[in-house]
Design a protein around this motif. Structure first.
Motif, PDB file in Angstrom:
ATOM      1  N   LEU A 294       0.867  -1.164   0.000  1.00 20.96           N
ATOM      2  CA  LEU A 294       0.000   0.000   0.000  1.00 20.96           C
ATOM      3  C   LEU A 294       0.913   1.226   0.000  1.00 20.96           C
ATOM      4  O   LEU A 294       1.657   1.457   0.954  1.00 20.96           O
ATOM      5  CB  LEU A 294      -0.926   0.019   1.215  1.00 20.96           C
ATOM      6  N   TYR A 295       0.893   1.961  -1.107  1.00 24.95           N
ATOM      7  CA  TYR A 295       1.717   3.163  -1.236  1.00 24.95           C
ATOM      8  C   TYR A 295       0.915   4.396  -0.878  1.00 24.95           C
ATOM      9  O   TYR A 295      -0.174   4.614  -1.413  1.00 24.95           O
ATOM     10  CB  TYR A 295       2.224   3.321  -2.665  1.00 24.95           C
ATOM     11  N   ILE A 296       1.453   5.199   0.028  1.00 26.37           N
ATOM     12  CA  ILE A 296       0.915   6.545   0.217  1.00 26.37           C
ATOM     13  C   ILE A 296       1.484   7.386  -0.921  1.00 26.37           C
ATOM     14  O   ILE A 296       2.686   7.623  -0.997  1.00 26.37           O
ATOM     15  CB  ILE A 296       1.287   7.112   1.594  1.00 26.37           C
ATOM     16  N   LEU A 297       0.601   7.791  -1.827  1.00 22.13           N
ATOM     17  CA  LEU A 297       1.025   8.470  -3.044  1.00 22.13           C
ATOM     18  C   LEU A 297       1.508   9.893  -2.788  1.00 22.13           C
ATOM     19  O   LEU A 297       2.442  10.367  -3.427  1.00 22.13           O
ATOM     20  CB  LEU A 297      -0.126   8.507  -4.052  1.00 22.13           C
ATOM     21  N   ARG A 298       0.836  10.545  -1.840  1.00 24.08           N
ATOM     22  CA  ARG A 298       1.162  11.967  -1.609  1.00 24.08           C
ATOM     23  C   ARG A 298       0.588  12.414  -0.278  1.00 24.08           C
ATOM     24  O   ARG A 298      -0.469  11.941   0.155  1.00 24.08           O
ATOM     25  CB  ARG A 298       0.586  12.810  -2.739  1.00 24.08           C
ATOM     26  N   TRP A 299       1.311  13.321   0.373  1.00 26.91           N
ATOM     27  CA  TRP A 299       0.847  13.986   1.590  1.00 26.91           C
ATOM     28  C   TRP A 299       0.549  15.451   1.281  1.00 26.91           C
ATOM     29  O   TRP A 299       1.254  16.089   0.500  1.00 26.91           O
ATOM     30  CB  TRP A 299       1.922  13.956   2.674  1.00 26.91           C
ATOM     31  N   GLN A 337       4.203   1.938   2.435  1.00 28.58           N
ATOM     32  CA  GLN A 337       5.381   2.743   2.119  1.00 28.58           C
ATOM     33  C   GLN A 337       4.975   4.159   1.742  1.00 28.58           C
ATOM     34  O   GLN A 337       3.929   4.370   1.134  1.00 28.58           O
ATOM     35  CB  GLN A 337       6.169   2.148   0.949  1.00 28.58           C
ATOM     36  N   PHE A 338       5.819   5.116   2.098  1.00 30.86           N
ATOM     37  CA  PHE A 338       5.718   6.455   1.518  1.00 30.86           C
ATOM     38  C   PHE A 338       7.118   6.999   1.314  1.00 30.86           C
ATOM     39  O   PHE A 338       8.033   6.704   2.066  1.00 30.86           O
ATOM     40  CB  PHE A 338       4.844   7.405   2.351  1.00 30.86           C
ATOM     41  N   TRP A 339       7.265   7.792   0.247  1.00 28.30           N
ATOM     42  CA  TRP A 339       8.583   8.170  -0.260  1.00 28.30           C
ATOM     43  C   TRP A 339       9.061   9.515   0.282  1.00 28.30           C
ATOM     44  O   TRP A 339       8.272  10.414   0.556  1.00 28.30           O
ATOM     45  CB  TRP A 339       8.543   8.239  -1.781  1.00 28.30           C
ATOM     46  N   ASN A 340      10.374   9.608   0.402  1.00 32.33           N
ATOM     47  CA  ASN A 340      11.087  10.849   0.735  1.00 32.33           C
ATOM     48  C   ASN A 340      10.442  11.612   1.888  1.00 32.33           C
ATOM     49  O   ASN A 340       9.968  12.741   1.737  1.00 32.33           O
ATOM     50  CB  ASN A 340      11.203  11.730  -0.507  1.00 32.33           C
ATOM     51  N   ASN A 385       8.640  15.083  -4.851  1.00 29.74           N
ATOM     52  CA  ASN A 385       9.203  13.830  -5.342  1.00 29.74           C
ATOM     53  C   ASN A 385       8.583  12.683  -4.541  1.00 29.74           C
ATOM     54  O   ASN A 385       9.208  12.078  -3.675  1.00 29.74           O
ATOM     55  CB  ASN A 385      10.729  13.859  -5.188  1.00 29.74           C
ATOM     56  N   GLU A 386       7.320  12.405  -4.856  1.00 28.61           N
ATOM     57  CA  GLU A 386       6.565  11.380  -4.158  1.00 28.61           C
ATOM     58  C   GLU A 386       6.033  10.344  -5.139  1.00 28.61           C
ATOM     59  O   GLU A 386       6.143  10.512  -6.358  1.00 28.61           O
ATOM     60  CB  GLU A 386       5.409  12.032  -3.367  1.00 28.61           C
ATOM     61  N   LYS A 387       5.442   9.314  -4.629  1.00 30.48           N
ATOM     62  CA  LYS A 387       5.067   8.151  -5.442  1.00 30.48           C
ATOM     63  C   LYS A 387       4.009   8.490  -6.502  1.00 30.48           C
ATOM     64  O   LYS A 387       3.932   7.810  -7.521  1.00 30.48           O
ATOM     65  CB  LYS A 387       4.540   7.055  -4.495  1.00 30.48           C
ATOM     66  N   TYR A 388       3.198   9.520  -6.288  1.00 33.50           N
ATOM     67  CA  TYR A 388       2.130   9.818  -7.250  1.00 33.50           C
ATOM     68  C   TYR A 388       2.668  10.021  -8.660  1.00 33.50           C
ATOM     69  O   TYR A 388       2.003   9.732  -9.649  1.00 33.50           O
ATOM     70  CB  TYR A 388       1.354  11.081  -6.825  1.00 33.50           C
TER      71      TYR A 388
END
Length: 391
Positions: A294-299, A337-340, A385-388
């Motif tokens: 499950l990716y958190i695409l953006r905050w 997961q969530f990026w950066n 710079n996020e998963k979206y």
């Protein structure tokens, strides 16, 4: 009926990767299907071949990609269309982006490169390298023709060196990875903590809280202010609603095939209205549950201006992450997961698990950005710079 690669050239007579006989061309509709058939063992995951091609056709028709998707083929010059041997292939997507310099905001096109593939039986001849070289030449010509200064991005699954030789600079590629949480553990955590209760978001909520004109304007003001503090260019792929819809189209296609007895995945994120902290996510179904994420695409959140605000925002994020962990469990995902992550996100994770460590990706999904043409050496900061932005 699925189209196939029509040419039957003997591998021994194929030219090398530096041959002048090779050329990069857009694929015909039939050749695009042939390319998908060839790369399916690498990317179809739990789907069979027909379902994989249907998935790709479905994604190609989404609003994000339907007008700007091109499949490129490296072929031998002179072979007729429909009979060309596919030596290597990739895809490019046109995206809306923003460039900010010296306080000036400019909307520019950007290019996303994906699905870079060389047939296993043809590897070692330099075809992938030649394909990227040809693609770079095409991209560097475009700014001159259109009087634009776009950039391109890709996510390397072969480390940082290969694409760097063509100008794609590796950027921070880090993430947190947290385990799923079952319902009873989730309930106990909520009861014993002082964290707020997260609200779940459906698609329209994500549009309203994360993609409204007010939110976009606030994000642009952050870039504008940053550009006034330092001379480097600030760029980012615009996180519009079309990006979220593309990711959701992918998860919904899988869910319909793999979870026929389960209700559709209507929950698309979570948030806290009081703190104005929101996130959108998607479920990425791997070939096995261990690969499903499950990716958190953006905050989206207001940048804290005090230690008290930082703690309040982090607490809201923590309960949202916990809700994402529950969602991951309910869909048999192995991780969240969530990026950066920013410093406030790091604090949120520490509230949930003080032992959790940031993972720095060196081989997979390494975010890379290239500035085109004469601007190749420009210093560039990549915002959002996020998963979206991955596709």
């Amino acid at each position: 009926m699925i189209a196939a690669d029509h040419s039957y050239l003997d591998n021994a007579v194929l030219p090398s990767g530096d041959s002048p006989e090779l050329v990069l061309v857009p694929a015909s509709l039939e050749e695009r299907i042939a390319a998908l058939k060839l790369n399916s063992p690498a990317w179809k995951g739990p789907l069979d071949l027909d379902a994989y091609i249907t998935r790709e056709n479905h994604l190609a028709q989404q609003s994000l990609t339907k007008d700007g998707l091109i499949t490129w083929l490296l072929v031998v010059q002179g072979q007729p269309e429909g009979e060309r041997t596919i030596l290597s292939s990739c895809e490019t997507y046109k995206k809306k982006a923003v460039l900010v310099q010296n306080g000036k905001v400019e909307y520019v096109p950007a290019l996303s490169i994906g699905s870079v593939f060389c047939r296993p039986e043809f590897r070692g001849k330099g075809y992938a390298k030649r394909m990227i070289q040809e693609l770079v030449m095409k991209m560097d010509m475009e700014p001159k023709a259109t009087n634009k200064v776009p950039f391109s991005l890709l996510y390397s699954d072969i480390g940082k060196k290969f694409y760097a030789q063509f100008g794609w600079k590796p950027y921070p590629s880090a993430h947190f990875s947290l385990p799923p949480v079952p319902k009873d553990a989730y309930d106990r955590a909520i009861v014993r903590s002082d964290l707020p209760t997260a609200r779940t978001l459906v698609a329209d909520d994500v549009r309203r809280f994360m993609c409204s004109a007010d939110v976009v304007q606030k994000e642009l003001e952050i870039l504008r202010a940053a550009s006034q503090r330092s001379p480097s260019a600030k760029v980012g792929v615009i996180p519009d609603f079309d990006h979220f819809k593309w990711h959701w189209a992918r998860e919904e296609y899988y869910a319909e095939l793999l979870f026929k007895d389960k209700a559709p995945p209507l929950i698309k994120g979570a948030g806290d209205d009081q703190s104005r902290v929101y996130c959108a996510w998607n479920r990425n179904f791997g070939e096995t549950p261990e690969e499903s994420t499950l990716y958190i695409l953006r905050w989206v959140y207001d940048e804290p201006t005090s230690s008290e605000e930082t703690e309040k925002t982090a607490q809201a994020m923590a309960t949202i992450i916990r809700r994402a962990q529950l969602e991951a469990y309910e869909w048999n995902m192995a991780k969240v997961q969530f990026w950066n992550p920013t410093s406030v996100m790091e604090r949120a994770v520490a509230i949930l698990d003080p032992t959790a460590q940031i993972v720095h990706r060196e081989q997979d999904s390494v975010a890379c950005l290239r500035w085109h043409g004469a601007e190749q050496d420009k210093e560039v900061e990549w915002f959002w710079n996020e998963k979206y932005a991955w596709c």
